[in-house]
Scaffold this motif. Sequence first.
Motif, PDB file in Angstrom:
ATOM      1  N   ALA A   1     -23.168   5.814  19.502  1.00 29.02           N
ATOM      2  CA  ALA A   1     -22.494   4.991  18.506  1.00 29.02           C
ATOM      3  C   ALA A   1     -21.223   5.689  18.004  1.00 29.02           C
ATOM      4  N   ARG A   5     -17.305   4.527  18.584  1.00 24.37           N
ATOM      5  CA  ARG A   5     -16.346   4.315  17.492  1.00 24.37           C
ATOM      6  C   ARG A   5     -15.106   5.213  17.654  1.00 24.37           C
ATOM      7  N   ILE A  21     -18.261  -1.860  22.050  1.00 20.99           N
ATOM      8  CA  ILE A  21     -18.618  -1.689  20.641  1.00 20.99           C
ATOM      9  C   ILE A  21     -19.163  -2.996  20.069  1.00 20.99           C
ATOM     10  N   TYR A  22     -18.599  -4.101  20.495  1.00 25.15           N
ATOM     11  CA  TYR A  22     -19.099  -5.417  20.062  1.00 25.15           C
ATOM     12  C   TYR A  22     -20.571  -5.576  20.452  1.00 25.15           C
ATOM     13  N   GLU A  25     -22.739  -3.413  18.256  1.00 27.62           N
ATOM     14  CA  GLU A  25     -22.935  -3.983  16.919  1.00 27.62           C
ATOM     15  C   GLU A  25     -23.956  -5.118  16.966  1.00 27.62           C
ATOM     16  N   GLN A  28     -27.437  -3.711  17.202  1.00 30.38           N
ATOM     17  CA  GLN A  28     -27.842  -3.114  15.926  1.00 30.38           C
ATOM     18  C   GLN A  28     -27.900  -4.155  14.799  1.00 30.38           C
ATOM     19  N   GLN A  29     -27.645  -5.413  15.144  1.00 28.30           N
ATOM     20  CA  GLN A  29     -27.687  -6.526  14.191  1.00 28.30           C
ATOM     21  C   GLN A  29     -26.748  -6.313  13.003  1.00 28.30           C
ATOM     22  N   ARG A  30     -25.607  -5.797  13.294  1.00 27.35           N
ATOM     23  CA  ARG A  30     -24.568  -5.593  12.284  1.00 27.35           C
ATOM     24  C   ARG A  30     -23.586  -6.754  12.437  1.00 27.35           C
ATOM     25  N   TRP A  31     -23.983  -7.900  11.881  1.00 35.72           N
ATOM     26  CA  TRP A  31     -23.298  -9.163  12.138  1.00 35.72           C
ATOM     27  C   TRP A  31     -21.862  -9.184  11.619  1.00 35.72           C
ATOM     28  N   GLU A  33     -19.789  -6.663  11.122  1.00 36.67           N
ATOM     29  CA  GLU A  33     -18.964  -5.790  11.949  1.00 36.67           C
ATOM     30  C   GLU A  33     -18.710  -6.422  13.315  1.00 36.67           C
ATOM     31  N   ALA A  34     -19.740  -7.049  13.865  1.00 40.61           N
ATOM     32  CA  ALA A  34     -19.592  -7.723  15.157  1.00 40.61           C
ATOM     33  C   ALA A  34     -18.587  -8.864  15.051  1.00 40.61           C
TER      34      ALA A  34
END
Length: 170
Positions: A1, A5, A21-22, A25, A28-31, A33-34
């Motif tokens: 990760a 970055r 990276i998309y 994200e 990692q369920q980082r909506w 940021e995605a």
Amino acid sequence: ADLGRKALQLYPRQPFVLRMIYEMELRQQRWTEAEKLLQRLAQTKALDPVKIKSDRIALQLQIAEGLQGDDAFAQLRRTYGMDTRFVPAAIRLARLCLEQDRKHHAIKVIERTWKENPHPELAALWMECAPAAKAQAGAARLRWVEKLANMAPQSIDGDRKSTRLNSSHR
């Protein structure tokens, strides 16, 4: 990760790095940021526009999952408005409307989406919206189902429902 970055900092417009990276994200369920990365992918034309649109809608649905009450309703309405043919957005918005005693709004969402993209889950939700008198067995129930089926008579689902209901009612 961290390595990804760092690569993004060094090569902020590199399509491969943005896609990598998309995807990270998303996993990692980082909506949020995605979603930001998806915007950058759109700007650099690193993804197909159709995929960008469908991913954007899916991300908006995920963001709505974390919201409550009027915030969730507003988010789902915006998401649904992005593509009224997208059944998952229609279903989630209609269900929330039912939970919030906005049955009339739920019916309108189901009708609109059914006309553009008939789907069995919409038909099931339609039955949940039936007025009490029409939810009972008999002619009133049949008319309620036929109302939906007739909104998209050219569809396989509409034809199948109408044919099945008419033959069982005889």
